[in-house]
Structures are given as C-alpha cells and as structure tokens.
Design a protein around this motif. Sequence first.
Motif, PDB file in Angstrom:
ATOM      1  N   GLN A  11       0.869  -1.347  -0.041  1.00  0.00           N
ATOM      2  CA  GLN A  11      -0.045   0.064   0.017  1.00  0.00           C
ATOM      3  C   GLN A  11       0.898   1.054   0.009  1.00  0.00           C
ATOM      4  O   GLN A  11       1.906   1.149   0.583  1.00  0.00           O
ATOM      5  N   VAL A  12       0.526   2.221  -0.814  1.00  0.00           N
ATOM      6  CA  VAL A  12       1.431   3.486  -1.055  1.00  0.00           C
ATOM      7  C   VAL A  12       0.518   4.576  -0.496  1.00  0.00           C
ATOM      8  O   VAL A  12      -0.356   4.707  -1.079  1.00  0.00           O
ATOM      9  N   ALA A  13       0.712   5.336   0.615  1.00  0.00           N
ATOM     10  CA  ALA A  13       0.068   6.687   0.844  1.00  0.00           C
ATOM     11  C   ALA A  13       0.917   7.901   0.545  1.00  0.00           C
ATOM     12  O   ALA A  13       2.041   8.011   0.969  1.00  0.00           O
ATOM     13  N   LEU A  14       0.300   8.880  -0.294  1.00  0.00           N
ATOM     14  CA  LEU A  14       1.036   9.903  -0.893  1.00  0.00           C
ATOM     15  C   LEU A  14       0.361  11.081  -0.027  1.00  0.00           C
ATOM     16  O   LEU A  14      -0.798  11.196  -0.400  1.00  0.00           O
ATOM     17  N   TRP A  15       1.204  11.923   0.449  1.00  0.00           N
ATOM     18  CA  TRP A  15       0.594  13.111   1.452  1.00  0.00           C
ATOM     19  C   TRP A  15       1.145  14.376   1.136  1.00  0.00           C
ATOM     20  O   TRP A  15       2.226  14.430   0.734  1.00  0.00           O
ATOM     21  N   ALA A  38      -3.418  10.490  -1.143  1.00  0.00           N
ATOM     22  CA  ALA A  38      -3.776   9.486  -2.367  1.00  0.00           C
ATOM     23  C   ALA A  38      -3.294   8.156  -1.644  1.00  0.00           C
ATOM     24  O   ALA A  38      -2.063   7.848  -1.321  1.00  0.00           O
ATOM     25  N   LEU A  39      -4.133   7.050  -2.064  1.00  0.00           N
ATOM     26  CA  LEU A  39      -3.638   5.844  -1.387  1.00  0.00           C
ATOM     27  C   LEU A  39      -4.251   4.810  -2.617  1.00  0.00           C
ATOM     28  O   LEU A  39      -5.135   4.660  -3.204  1.00  0.00           O
ATOM     29  N   PHE A  40      -2.948   3.794  -2.885  1.00  0.00           N
ATOM     30  CA  PHE A  40      -2.939   2.721  -3.823  1.00  0.00           C
ATOM     31  C   PHE A  40      -2.634   1.499  -3.167  1.00  0.00           C
ATOM     32  O   PHE A  40      -1.645   1.401  -2.427  1.00  0.00           O
ATOM     33  N   ARG A  87      -3.570  17.275 -12.310  1.00  0.00           N
ATOM     34  CA  ARG A  87      -2.157  17.555 -12.803  1.00  0.00           C
ATOM     35  C   ARG A  87      -1.070  17.052 -11.893  1.00  0.00           C
ATOM     36  O   ARG A  87       0.125  16.675 -12.648  1.00  0.00           O
ATOM     37  N   PHE A  88      -1.296  16.564 -10.650  1.00  0.00           N
ATOM     38  CA  PHE A  88      -0.366  15.664 -10.022  1.00  0.00           C
ATOM     39  C   PHE A  88      -0.431  14.079 -10.608  1.00  0.00           C
ATOM     40  O   PHE A  88       0.402  13.563 -10.908  1.00  0.00           O
ATOM     41  N   LEU A  89      -1.523  13.516 -10.232  1.00  0.00           N
ATOM     42  CA  LEU A  89      -1.867  12.098 -10.248  1.00  0.00           C
ATOM     43  C   LEU A  89      -2.043  11.869 -11.693  1.00  0.00           C
ATOM     44  O   LEU A  89      -1.762  10.501 -12.123  1.00  0.00           O
ATOM     45  N   LYS A  90      -2.266  12.718 -12.709  1.00  0.00           N
ATOM     46  CA  LYS A  90      -2.857  12.317 -14.128  1.00  0.00           C
ATOM     47  C   LYS A  90      -3.776  11.414 -13.922  1.00  0.00           C
ATOM     48  O   LYS A  90      -3.703  10.277 -14.455  1.00  0.00           O
ATOM     49  N   ALA A  91      -4.878  11.783 -13.182  1.00  0.00           N
ATOM     50  CA  ALA A  91      -6.176  10.893 -13.015  1.00  0.00           C
ATOM     51  C   ALA A  91      -7.372  11.453 -13.197  1.00  0.00           C
ATOM     52  O   ALA A  91      -7.568  12.695 -13.379  1.00  0.00           O
ATOM     53  N   ARG A  92      -8.409  10.497 -13.297  1.00  0.00           N
ATOM     54  CA  ARG A  92      -9.770  11.173 -13.331  1.00  0.00           C
ATOM     55  C   ARG A  92     -10.594  10.524 -12.271  1.00  0.00           C
ATOM     56  O   ARG A  92     -10.292   9.277 -12.030  1.00  0.00           O
ATOM     57  N   THR A  93     -11.842  10.965 -11.873  1.00  0.00           N
ATOM     58  CA  THR A  93     -12.657  10.441 -10.901  1.00  0.00           C
ATOM     59  C   THR A  93     -12.973   9.188 -11.681  1.00  0.00           C
ATOM     60  O   THR A  93     -13.644   9.279 -12.656  1.00  0.00           O
TER      61      THR A  93
END
Lengths: 346, 200
Positions: A123-127, A164-166, A198-204
């Motif tokens: 698990q990776v948590a980005l804060w 963000a949690l992966f 802009r950071f994660l380059k993601a969409r909901t």
Amino acid sequence: MDIFRLFGYAIEPQRTVSDEDFVDPEGGSLPIRAQLRSALSKSLKVAEDSGLMTQVTLDVDQGADGHRSSLVRNAVIDLAFRRGAASERGALELARQLSRAMDYRSRDCLFLCAAYREGEKRQVALWIFPQDEAFRFSVGGAQGPDIDLLTEIFSRTSALRKMALFEGREISTNFLDGRVLDFQVGRADDVADLWIRRFLKARTTITPAAGTKLLADALKKTSRADIPPEERKQVLTAAIAVNNMQRQSWSLEQVAHEFLAGKAKEIFLAAAENDEARSAVFRLDRPALARRLNTRTFQLPEDVLVSAPINEVGDDKVVEVIDDTDGERIRIEAQIVEERLASRNA
Amino acid sequence: MPELAELYEKRLPLLQRVASSLEAELIDHFTGVPRIDRISFRTKGVRSFLGKAEREKDPYEFPLAQIEDQIAGRIIVLFSADVEPTVARLCEIFTSVEQDHHRPTKYNEFDYESHHSVHVLPAHHKPSGWAELEDMPNTFEMQVRTLFQHAYAEPQHDLGYKSEEPIDDEIKRELAWIAAGCWGGDQALERVRTLVAKAG
C-alpha cells in the motif's frame, strides 16, 4: 499493513519553471520513528474514516508488451516493490511531478510517501501537508510567560492537506486506481485540479455521466418514498440547487449533508451500494441532470396525476403550488393545446 | 485446482450482481441512442475461468486478481461507423485503462474483428460483501462490434478458438471466407447507409 518505507520532500511550486531551471525537491528517505509511525497511522485512519475518499483512475498508456504505464503508476510501484536506490528514485519522481504540478497559488508543502506491506501486497500513501505557522507558548520559564512563532512547520490536520492511497500486487490489473482525499475537489477553479488531474494524472472513476445518473436516481428514489412533506421539499430544493450552484463536483454525502435531513437523508444515502460510492466525488453533468430530473409529478385525489416540466412549476408558472392549512394544493389554469386518450403504465 | 474453483464459485454470485448492475447502467445511458442492436453482460463460467487460469503459455500468478473478463459486456451496433462513437460514449460512462481494436494485421487476411476495452470497476457497482473477499477483480472487459463482426465471432469462437485439436487448413480457409463475407457485408451496409443518407 506495516509501514516499511518513508520518504519526505520539501516541495516548492515549479509549474511555470522551464526544464533547465527546474530544481529537484530536497529530501529523501526518512527514519520511521514510533511517534511518526503513530501520527501517520492516525492520519491514514482519519482519512479512511472521513467518508470523503474518492476513487480515481490513473491515465495509463498501453505499451506493446501490454504493460500499463503512467509516471505515477510506475513511480508508486518502484517505491513499493523495488529496493534501495530504485525505490528512492520512485519517490523522487513523484516529488518532481508534484512540484511541476504546483503553481504560485499553492503553498510550499511537505510531501510524504509511505509504503506499507502485508505479504505480497503493498500500500502506498502519498501525502501533502501545507506549510503553516504556529505559536509556542510557555509559562514556566525563568523570564515568565514566553511565546515563539514557529514557521518551519507543516500542518497534519489542515483542510489543505491531500492524500492518495494505492494498494495491490505488482500485476497489470492493480495500481490502476486509487482513493484520494482532497477537500478542494468541487471548487469551480482549477486549484481543485492540482491533486487529481495535474499531479496524479487521473480522473474520478465515477464519471460525470455515471455520477449524475447516480445522483438523479437517488433523488428520484427519495422523492417517491413515504417521507414528510417538508423533507420532500428538501429533495426538490436539492435537485434544483445542485444544478444551479457554481460548484462543479459533488458526492452523495455532500448533497445529503447540504440539503437533506431525517428519513429523506437516510433513503437518499441508502440508494448507493456502499460507503465508497456515497463519498466518491464526481463532476456534475448539468444538461444530463436537467434531462434526468425534468418532470414533477403530482398525485391528486381520485387517481388524478398531473405531470409538468420542473421549470413550469412555481409562482407565476403554469402550475402553481399553494401551501394551504390542509397541506399543499396545486392550481393550473391554462389553455388546452391538445387532448388525447392514453393508458397509464402500472 | 479445486481450491481455485471453490474460490471462484464463492465470488460468482457477486460477479453476477455486478454484471447485472453494469448492464442496467449501460442500457440506461444508451437509451435513445440509435442503431444499438443490444447490450449484454455475462460472467465467466467456472470451467472457462479455470481453463484460462491453467493455460500453459504466460500463466497467471494470481488468476483471481489478474483475469479481467470475469465480468464482460458487449455492445452490438448496426453499422461499422457506429463503433467509434459507441466506444467514445462508453468511455464517458466508465473510465478506461486499455483500448484495442482487434483486426487482422495484413491487408489480405480476414479474421476476427472487434473493439476491446478494459474499464475500472466503479465503487457504486460493488455490492455488499465485495470488499470482504480477497483479490476481487478491479476491472471488467467490454467489446463493441457490428452485427456482421458478431455473426463471425460467435460461431468462430466455438468452432475455432475453443477447439482443442489444431485446426485443419481447409477449416481455416472456410473460416477466413466467412470473415471476408462479414467484412464485405459491413462495407456494403456502410455504402448503402451513405447512399440512403445522401438520397434522403
């Protein structure tokens, strides 16, 4: 899961800085002390229990070898599964990406990457914790009471913090989506885009089309339920207000919290399958919402049904709703344009 | 692999619920969209899942988490020009992580053709009990194809792809002839559609 790696970087906004002038964020691997371990674990639990986590999907490219790749996905996997320098390179790549995503409107911040493990899963948590100021007040000194202004601190509880949690294994079907905590999602400007776009380059993951349907279905289900008239009014107000407010994104939780109470709130929230769906934020598709909630239907005595476009109900409209001592009544006085016979659906 | 079969059987009712829920959502979103012949979802059967999990070439290490067509859906459209807008609409509804248009690579080959995509399963389709099971699928597959592509793909899938024995060249030639006929059918339909549109 147990934390086994922690990296920290001081991030300065460099969105408008050219590649030549770009400076790598300072930081690196951090010792995992008991106090910090406990503070991070508490922050993670608060985030997960907040009911504000949103599922996001990373924008990935498909390589010829079938490998699904994005800067964030690759870096998160390196950070979690590689050893030594390769793992640290992953963390630094994320810090660089964050710095490039931030502009002068963002405060300097502390970026922490924490990796957890349990068997083969990671698990990776980005804060990010924004820089803040605080007072240190003491009364017991020789000179009497004293106060210091602390400026080099980062707030763990700020409403501007983000996470963000992966989670998963190192396989092509994992680390494609994650869960995000961002209190700024929903703002009408592009500040809200910093963390997810802009950071994660993601969409909901719940797209505007799917989220708007989810919202419309929940509102319709609630309005059909046996609820007190004042709560029914709340449902109607929610349907109209959500469409007219400047705010771009909503979750079912936010709509419920803002407009509904009592049984209506309960029924509305129960329309979603699980907590994750209730807290997931999605961008509203206003035309779709208007299409999905375009009719108000009134059941009158003797099985009479009156159906009208939602915008034609109200004061000085074709259909007027009047508050009376015995409840609500409607008044219609209009020219008949066409009349036809029909059978009513069950 | 009795244990794997057991684990898959245990999750099957949940997969079926998700498949029904995804199907209902897609049907709703495509209501009123012209030239959609049908939208359907299915879950992978236990035997089919085990067959894929035990394949010799490029075996799966974690089949329960890796096999992506445990839930799969299909949209069949009338004309080949409808495939692209249908895929675009589909990606507005479900976030996609893979797009692949399967078609023969050589100009003189005729074979299976269909648009495949992989989408992340959104939270609002995960039923209660989903989070309690290990290694639940994170994604599902979609196919978008024309009626003619479907007319070739379905029997071919049964006769050719699933056959345990190597396929005889003569049979391959017959299959290629069918594929060519279907390709030609799509081309002709497209020409007719254009002519009718011009005339109208």
